[in-house]
Structure formats: structure tokens, C-alpha cells
Write an enzyme that holds these catalytic residues in place. Structure first.
Site, PDB file in Angstrom:
ATOM      1  N   THR A 232       0.792  -1.229   0.000  1.00 15.82           N
ATOM      2  CA  THR A 232       0.000   0.000   0.000  1.00 15.82           C
ATOM      3  C   THR A 232       0.829   1.285   0.000  1.00 15.82           C
ATOM      4  OG1 THR A 232      -0.188  -0.272   2.396  1.00 15.82           O
ATOM      5  CG2 THR A 232      -2.034  -1.059   1.066  1.00 15.82           C
ATOM      6  N   HIS A 549      36.087   0.853 -24.670  1.00 22.82           N
ATOM      7  CA  HIS A 549      36.779   2.148 -24.652  1.00 22.82           C
ATOM      8  C   HIS A 549      36.337   2.971 -25.858  1.00 22.82           C
ATOM      9  CE1 HIS A 549      39.898   5.126 -24.106  1.00 22.82           C
ATOM     10  NE2 HIS A 549      40.190   5.016 -25.399  1.00 22.82           N
TER      11      HIS A 549
HETATM   12  C1  LIG Z   1       8.850  12.794  -6.032  1.00 16.17           C
HETATM   13  C2  LIG Z   1       9.330  11.367  -5.885  1.00 16.17           C
HETATM   14  C3  LIG Z   1      10.318  10.885  -6.701  1.00 16.17           C
HETATM   15  C4  LIG Z   1      10.746   9.574  -6.566  1.00 16.17           C
HETATM   16  N1  LIG Z   1      11.741   9.134  -7.399  1.00 16.17           N
HETATM   17  C5  LIG Z   1      12.191   7.871  -7.275  1.00 16.17           C
HETATM   18  C6  LIG Z   1      13.199   7.389  -8.139  1.00 16.17           C
HETATM   19  O1  LIG Z   1      13.696   8.102  -9.014  1.00 16.17           O
HETATM   20  N2  LIG Z   1      13.605   6.105  -8.005  1.00 16.17           N
HETATM   21  C7  LIG Z   1      13.069   5.296  -7.035  1.00 16.17           C
HETATM   22  O2  LIG Z   1      13.481   4.121  -6.958  1.00 16.17           O
HETATM   23  N3  LIG Z   1      12.100   5.722  -6.201  1.00 16.17           N
HETATM   24  C8  LIG Z   1      11.656   6.992  -6.302  1.00 16.17           C
HETATM   25  N4  LIG Z   1      10.661   7.430  -5.474  1.00 16.17           N
HETATM   26  C9  LIG Z   1      10.133   6.502  -4.458  1.00 16.17           C
HETATM   27  C10 LIG Z   1       9.118   5.546  -5.106  1.00 16.17           C
HETATM   28  O3  LIG Z   1       8.111   6.295  -5.746  1.00 16.17           O
HETATM   29  C11 LIG Z   1       8.505   4.638  -4.054  1.00 16.17           C
HETATM   30  O4  LIG Z   1       9.544   3.990  -3.338  1.00 16.17           O
HETATM   31  C12 LIG Z   1       7.635   3.578  -4.709  1.00 16.17           C
HETATM   32  O5  LIG Z   1       6.595   4.197  -5.422  1.00 16.17           O
HETATM   33  C13 LIG Z   1       7.042   2.634  -3.663  1.00 16.17           C
HETATM   34  O6  LIG Z   1       6.238   1.693  -4.320  1.00 16.17           O
HETATM   35  P1  LIG Z   1       5.079   0.875  -3.549  1.00 16.17           P
HETATM   36  O7  LIG Z   1       4.536  -0.067  -4.565  1.00 16.17           O
HETATM   37  O8  LIG Z   1       5.605   0.350  -2.290  1.00 16.17           O
HETATM   38  O9  LIG Z   1       3.986   1.971  -3.128  1.00 16.17           O
HETATM   39  P2  LIG Z   1       3.158   3.076  -3.950  1.00 16.17           P
HETATM   40  O10 LIG Z   1       3.821   3.416  -5.239  1.00 16.17           O
HETATM   41  O11 LIG Z   1       2.932   4.187  -2.995  1.00 16.17           O
HETATM   42  O12 LIG Z   1       1.812   2.356  -4.306  1.00 16.17           O
HETATM   43  C14 LIG Z   1       0.890   1.943  -3.343  1.00 16.17           C
HETATM   44  C15 LIG Z   1      -0.475   1.836  -3.987  1.00 16.17           C
HETATM   45  O13 LIG Z   1      -1.363   1.235  -3.060  1.00 16.17           O
HETATM   46  C16 LIG Z   1      -2.636   1.879  -3.132  1.00 16.17           C
HETATM   47  N5  LIG Z   1      -3.303   1.644  -1.845  1.00 16.17           N
HETATM   48  C17 LIG Z   1      -2.962   2.110  -0.624  1.00 16.17           C
HETATM   49  N6  LIG Z   1      -3.768   1.599   0.322  1.00 16.17           N
HETATM   50  C18 LIG Z   1      -4.641   0.778  -0.291  1.00 16.17           C
HETATM   51  C19 LIG Z   1      -5.699  -0.057   0.148  1.00 16.17           C
HETATM   52  N7  LIG Z   1      -6.023  -0.179   1.444  1.00 16.17           N
HETATM   53  N8  LIG Z   1      -6.411  -0.759  -0.770  1.00 16.17           N
HETATM   54  C20 LIG Z   1      -6.095  -0.670  -2.097  1.00 16.17           C
HETATM   55  N9  LIG Z   1      -5.084   0.104  -2.571  1.00 16.17           N
HETATM   56  C21 LIG Z   1      -4.360   0.814  -1.675  1.00 16.17           C
HETATM   57  C22 LIG Z   1      -2.275   3.328  -3.402  1.00 16.17           C
HETATM   58  O14 LIG Z   1      -3.384   3.984  -4.016  1.00 16.17           O
HETATM   59  C23 LIG Z   1      -1.083   3.172  -4.360  1.00 16.17           C
HETATM   60  O15 LIG Z   1      -1.508   3.146  -5.695  1.00 16.17           O
HETATM   61  C24 LIG Z   1      10.179   8.732  -5.583  1.00 16.17           C
HETATM   62  C25 LIG Z   1       9.163   9.209  -4.760  1.00 16.17           C
HETATM   63  C26 LIG Z   1       8.734  10.517  -4.906  1.00 16.17           C
HETATM   64  C27 LIG Z   1       7.626  11.017  -4.027  1.00 16.17           C
END
Ligand SMILES: Cc1cc2nc3c(=O)[nH]c(=O)nc-3n(C[C@H](O)[C@H](O)[C@H](O)COP(=O)(O)OP(=O)(O)OC[C@H]3O[C@@H](n4cnc5c(N)ncnc54)[C@H](O)[C@@H]3O)c2cc1C
Ligand SMILES: NC(=O)c1ccc[n+]([C@@H]2O[C@H](COP(=O)([O-])OP(=O)(O)OC[C@H]3O[C@@H](n4cnc5c(N)ncnc54)[C@H](O)[C@@H]3O)[C@@H](O)[C@H]2O)c1
Length: 585
Positions: A232, A549
Site C-alpha cells: 500500500t 573504450h
Molecule cells: C517525487 C518522488 C520521486 C521519486 N523518485 C524515485 C526514483 O527516481 N527512483 C526510485 O526508486 N524511487 C523513487 N521514489 C520513491 C518511489 O516512488 C517509491 O519507493 C515507490 O513508489 C514505492 O512503491 P510501492 O509499490 O511500495 O507503493 P506506492 O507506489 O505508494 O503504491 C501503493 C499503492 O497502493 C494503493 N493503496 C494504498 N492503500 C490501499 C488499500 N487499502 N487498498 C487498495 N489500494 C491501496 C495506493 O493507491 C497506491 O496506488 C520517488 C518518490 C517521490 C515522491
């Protein structure tokens, strides 16, 4: 409005799958979409890929039986769609960010009937409000910076006229890219037969999830799965006392829309988000002031790399900084009418030291897990005090009794182990490996990270400071080797000699403890080192690698060759005795 710093009040100091599933390596978003095509081309028998002939779910069950030899869940249940099963799905993933998507693709490759429950937008933070749009802004603003650098271009015999840009055009580029990649991700899941349910999921028990959206009686339901993965993610952390209005005081969620370019923007926090946005804003003409709680900027970096980063990314630009201070109160302004007010408090003494007035304030103070509302109590679990879901090294959720909750896993930002997109995806793959009974532990010290500034900073493993602490505890000698981009022909051809690479390793064994790079394309260069860590190669093993290279990769070639290790290199294995292959003529 031009911002200014004011000091108020007396006593305030001025500041200063397997079987017939073809194995497809899935790493990037585009590769994942290609993987869908490969799977479709190569498999008639992979779960739900082909919809002709035998019903897809029967195929799921047969692939699964072949893989496991018929074992299932110790209690021997089979997929409902496969005939008389106890569960609707083999795997249900709550949340479809990069973590959930990566887990779903790997689950399908293993022949598991998979569904996703997503409450907001496919792609989650990375695709919609993170990596993807931020890299699009960095690409466009980086190009502007480069074209405005007359001296640099002149040194290569290039002259350009005045360079201008269209703010909305730059914003549209980021927005369009996010939308395209979101579509690709969704299509890749649909093509693989992953069911996507809309709603916010919560536990009924450790095999049952209910989902729905507030105020929507038409959306929602309940489903069962043998295994459930929480994915999430996270949302921006806003410290107490800071009011977000989304216009003058905002987080990265708003900043990525690039609705305006403030003359002077204060960025609270000099971590990844702060640094990347300072790169964007200064290229587009803003002045930036960092406000950082720790007594140095870029506190997460290796000290030496941070000093060099300060020389290249901060000092020559319209950037100043206040360190050792907390932004304790931020009042929103009105663009062009009323400034944003930021109250600064000394981090150590907790004394109010200043009030700044600026045009805008970006709050980049980290992220918090989005784990409320999951009803973890229904599975005997709870979050830690910061909201992260505790997990074992196999990504199993740890219950209140300290033992793994059967069949429930948590990956990505929600568990807080390493808040990066590719770490989330790698954890998702790892969780699926454990679900199918192949014990797997991801080595987080092999996960690379990069800050996509110009130039980029990348690393894997420990800082020199962390390595020395570890060495003192474990009683071994640390060695450090460094190379400069100044000696690299390709970097010099690009007139991009500012940069260095450093490797930190055990002098006795050559074990790689950390590698840091700052310089052109550092984010791409780190993978030779991170893959070496992942495959347990020592620094002396890497000395024999051959690099084309002239390429920037020779910066690392030189680094490895200069490393001095007490242990001798492992004997090289004989080249495989296969049909001779001659180089293409
Ligand atoms: C500005 C910015 C730039 C970034 N740049 C980078 C980068 O260049 N490289 C990198 O590696 N990382 C980067 N990150 C970090 C990266 O975005 C996160 O580490 C990554 O998105 C985490 O993925 P995730 O799948 O754990 O969670 P998320 O991408 O946050 O996805 C979680 C999903 O779960 C859904 N959700 C939540 N609760 C529920 C529920 N109860 N039921 C159903 N759905 C739910 C949400 O709607 C969301 O769509 C960046 C972050 C930011 C903010
Ligand atoms: N290129 C990338 O991989 C990338 C890019 C952007 C974001 N991210 C991810 O997003 C997450 C969030 O990034 P981030 O930059 O917001 O967090 P961060 O943890 O990297 O940096 C936050 C900074 O804010 C400071 N801070 C916190 N509260 C403060 C306060 N009240 N006043 C002053 N300073 C304060 C901290 O000391 C720290 O230096 C990170 O975990 C990162 O993994 C990654």
C-alpha cells in the site's frame, strides 16, 4: 514577489514460472510491458496468458501442480477456478504501485491466479507522483540548463541563441509520460489476466479481503486468496505546524504539476526529493534555500561525496542553505500578494531562531507509510509506531505475538525497509518466491540508489563512515579506492570531468562494502557494482572485467584495478568449452 529573510524579536539570532512459462527478466517498466509480449508469444500454458483452448484457470492449476508436485498450502486446497477450490485467487495484492505490479507479474510467471485491489491509481506513487514525472521534469530542465551554459557549449565550439521554455509544455511532458506509463502498466496486467478490483482493501481474516470506496455502493466486494500481499505504499510526511495549501506551501505531489515557478522557493529537507527539485527549480530560474534539520546538507550521503556534491550541485547555483534548523511553523501565502512565512527553530536548543519570508515552500521531509484502514488487528498484526508494517527478511508480516502471520506478506514503502521503487518491486518478487516455496531473502545492501540531479549521484551499500563503524565493531580493516572522471576519455570528450567514484571494501577479503559515484550517468554506472554485491563478487574478481573504450564505465574499471586486497583473486574458471564463437566481423 521577491522573497526576503527577516529576523524577528529580540534574542533571536540572525542566521546566517516456470514449466511452459518462459523466464523473462523483468526490471524496468518498459521491460515489464515487453515481458507481457514475450509471455504471450511463448506460452500456451502460462496462467491466463492464452485464453484459447483449455480454460485459463485450469491451466493455472495444472502449472501449479507440476511445479509443486501437488502440494498446496499444507492443507491441500486448490484454486477455486481450477475446480472445487477454497479460494478465489492464489495471490491477492493490495495496492498497485511498482511493488504490487512487480509482484503480480512474477506471480503470473509462476502460474498463480492473481488479483490486485487498487484504491486510487494504477502505478501508485512512482508512476503518478514520483519517479516518472520527476524524471521527466529533470530531463527537460536539465536540457534547459545545458543549453543555457554558454561557456560549456562554447568550449565545444557551439553557440546558441537565447534559450526559452514553455512552463506548461514542460509540465505536460511530465504529466503525459505518467499517463502513458500508467496505461502501459494497466494493459500489461490485463494482458496477463490479472484481475484488477477497484477499492480500498482491508482484512477480514488472513485469507479474506473486503474492498470498497467511501460513498460508492456500486464499487466493492469481498474475495479470498491463499496468500495476500500488502503493497500500500506511502504518502508525503508533513511535520506538525506546517499547513499545506497546495499552492504556496506544497509537497512533491503538487510540485510535480509545475503550476508555477516561484522566484524564491524554500525547500524543507535536503534528501532525494529536495535535491532533485533544487535541480529542476534552479534550471528554470528559481532561487532555492534549503532548510535542513541535520547539521549538514545531504545528510544521507557519504561525507566525501556530499562535499563534492555541494561543490557541483549547490555552490555554483542560486542555492543557499540553513542547517541544524527545523521548520516548525509554515504559514501559506498568496502568490504575488503575501509571502509564505517559515519559522525556524534550532534543532538542538529548540529555540526559535528566525522567520523567513519566501514565495513558496516545498516540504520534502520524507514519507510515511499508507497503512491505516487495513484492519491489521483482524490478522493479529499491528504497525510499528511510525506506521510501517513489520516484516521478516522473507517479507512475511510479523504478528503481535512476534511470529509470522501465516500467508500474509508486506512489500515496498509500506514496510519501510528501503523506500525505492525498484526495492519495492524486488521485494514483491522475493515475496512470490517465498509463496511458491523457494526460500528467498533479498540482500538490501545490494540494492542501488540514485539521485537524478545533474550530475547524478549513485551508490550501493554503506557510506565510508558506516563501513568504518562496522569495521571497528567486527575488527577488520577498511580500504578505500577512488577514481576521478577527469582521467576518463569519454567524460573529457563531453567536457564533464567533474566527478569521482569510490569503493569501500574489506582489505583482507576484498568484500565490497559500498560504492559511490558522482558524475555523468552515475545512476547507470552503479549497476556493475550493485550486481557484484548481489552475486557475492569481491573487488578483485571485478579487476578482470573488460570495459569498452572509450566509455564512462572505465571509471569503474580503473577503480577496481586500483584496489589492493590481501587475499589473492580466486582462480578464474576455464572458459566454457562450447562451439567457438568468433567476434562479428
Ligand atoms: C517525487 C518522488 C520521486 C521519486 N523518485 C524515485 C526514483 O527516481 N527512483 C526510485 O526508486 N524511487 C523513487 N521514489 C520513491 C518511489 O516512488 C517509491 O519507493 C515507490 O513508489 C514505492 O512503491 P510501492 O509499490 O511500495 O507503493 P506506492 O507506489 O505508494 O503504491 C501503493 C499503492 O497502493 C494503493 N493503496 C494504498 N492503500 C490501499 C488499500 N487499502 N487498498 C487498495 N489500494 C491501496 C495506493 O493507491 C497506491 O496506488 C520517488 C518518490 C517521490 C515522491
Ligand atoms: N531518486 C530517488 O530514488 C528518489 C527521489 C525522490 C524520492 N525518493 C524516495 O522518497 C522518499 C522521500 O524523499 P525525501 O527527500 O522527502 O526524504 P529523505 O528522507 O530523503 O530526506 C528528508 C530530509 O528532510 C529533513 N527533515 C525532516 N524534517 C525536517 C524539518 N521539520 N525541518 C527541516 N528538515 C527536516 C531530514 O533531515 C532529511 O534530510 C525517500 O525515502 C526516497 O527513498 C527517491
Amino acid at each position: 514577489m521577491k522573497g526576503k529573510t527577516v529576523t524577528r524579536g529580540t534574542g533571536l539570532s540572525p542566521f546566517g514460472g516456470k514449466r511452459s512459462c518462459r523466464r523473462v527478466s523483468i526490471t524496468t517498466v518498459s521491460a515489464k510491458v515487453n515481458a507481457v509480449d514475450s509471455l504471450k508469444r511463448g506460452v500456451g500454458t502460462c496462467a491466463k496468458v492464452s485464453t484459447k483452448g483449455v480454460s485459463s484457470s485450469v491451466r493455472v492449476a495444472s502449472v501449479w501442480r507440476e511445479r509443486t508436485g501437488g502440494r498446496r498450502d499444507q492443507g491441500s486446497v486448490s484454486c477455486r477456478a481450477g475446480g472445487g477450490s477454497a479460494y478465489d485467487y492464489d495471490v491477492c495484492i493490495i495496492g498497485c504501485g511498482v511493488g504490487g505490479h512487480g509482484a503480480a507479474l512474477h506471480a503470473v510467471q509462476q502460474g498463480l491466479k492473481t488479483c490486485i485491489i487498487e484504491g486510487h491509481d494504477i502505478g501508485g506513487t512512482c508512476v503518478n507522483r514520483g519517479c516518472v514525472p520527476s524524471k521527466a521534469l529533470l530531463a527537460a530542465s536539465g536540457r534547459i540548463r545545458e543549453m543555457q551554459n554558454e561557456m560549456h557549449l562554447k568550449a565545444m565550439g557551439i553557440q546558441v541563441g537565447s534559450v526559452s521554455f514553455d512552463r506548461q509544455g514542460v509540465a505536460d511532458h511530465a504529466n503525459q509520460l505518467a499517463s502513458n506509463i500508467q496505461g502501459n502498466l494497466k494493459n500489461s496486467l490485463i494482458a496477463l489476466g490479472v484481475d484488477i478490483h477497484t477499492g480500498m482493501g482491508k482484512f477480514v481474516d488472513n485469507h479474506t479481503i473486503s474492498y470498497g470506496l467511501p460513498g460508492r455502493v456500486d464499487v466493492g466486494g469481498q474475495l479470498t486468496a491463499k496468500d495476500i500481499i500488502i503493497a500500500t505504499g506511502s504518502v508525503p510526511f508533513v511535520p506538525p505546524g506546517i499547513k499545506i495549501d497546495g499552492k504556496t506551501v506544497f509537497t512533491s505531489d503538487h510540485a510535480l504539476k509545475l503550476e508555477w515557478i516561484p522566484d524564491w522557493v524554500a525547500i524543507i529537507g535536503s534528501g532525494y526529493i529536495g535535491l532533485e527539485f533544487s535541480d529542476v527549480y534552479t534550471a528554470l530560474g528559481s532561487e532555492v534555500t534549503f532548510i535542513e534539520a541535520v547539521d549538514k546538507i545531504m545528510p544521507g550521503f557519504d561525507n566525501e561525496i556530499a562535499r563534492l556534491a555541494q561543490r557541483t550541485l549547490i555552490t555554483p547555483r542560486n542555492i543557499d542553505f540553513r542547517t541544524g534548523v527545523l521548520a516548525t511553523n509554515v504559514k501559506a501565502g498568496i502568490p504575488g500578494v503575501k509571502p509564505v512565512e517559515i519559522e525556524l527553530t534550532d534543532f538542538k536548543t529548540k529555540e526559535k531562531v528566525d522567520v523567513m519570508e519566501v514565495d513558496a515552500c516545498l516540504v520534502a521531509t520524507g514519507r510515511v507509510p499508507f497503512t491505516q484502514g487495513l484492519s491489521l488487528d483482524k490478522i493479529g498484526a499491528e504497525t510499528d509506531r511510525r506506521g510501517f508494517v513489520p516484516v521478516t527478511e522473507k517479507m512475511e508480516v510479523v504478528g503481535k505475538n512476534g511470529k509470522p502471520v501465516p500467508n500474509v506478506y508486506c512489500i515496498g514503502d509500506a514496510n519501510g525497509k528501503y523506500m525505492l521503487a525498484h526495492a519495492a518491486s524486488a521485494q514483491g518478487i522475493s515475496a512470490i518466491e517465498n509463496i511458491v516455496g523457494r526460500s528467498h531473502v533479498l540482500n538490501h545492501l545490494s540494492v542501488p540508489a540514485a539521485c537524478f540531479t545533474h550530475p547524478e549521484v549513485s551508490f550501493v551499500g554503506l557510506t565510508e563512515e558506516q563501513a568504518r563503524e562496522k569495521a571497528a565493531e567486527e575488527k577488520f580493516e577498511v580500504a578505500v579506492v577512488k577514481t576521478s572522471f577527469k582521467a576518463n576519455s569519454k567524460a573529457l570528450a563531453e567536457l564533464e570531468g567533474d566527478g569521482m567514484a569510490k569503493a569501500i571494501y574489506r582489505k583482507d577479503t576484498g568484500e565490497i562494502l559500498g560504492v559511490w559515484i558522482i558524475g555523468l550517468h552515475a545512476a547507470d554506472l552503479i549497476h556493475e557494482a550493485s550486481n557484484a554485491v548481489a552475486t557475492n563478487q569481491t573487488i578483485q574478481d571485478l579487476k578482470f572485467n573488460v570495459h569498452a573504450h572509450p566509455t564512462l564505465s572505465e571509471v569503474l574499471d580503473e577503480l577496481f584495478k586500483h584496489a589492493e586486497v590481501d587475499a589473492k583473486p580466486k582462480p578464474k574458471s576455464e572458459p566454457p568449452k562450447k562451439t567457438a564463437v568468433t567476434a562479428a566481423s
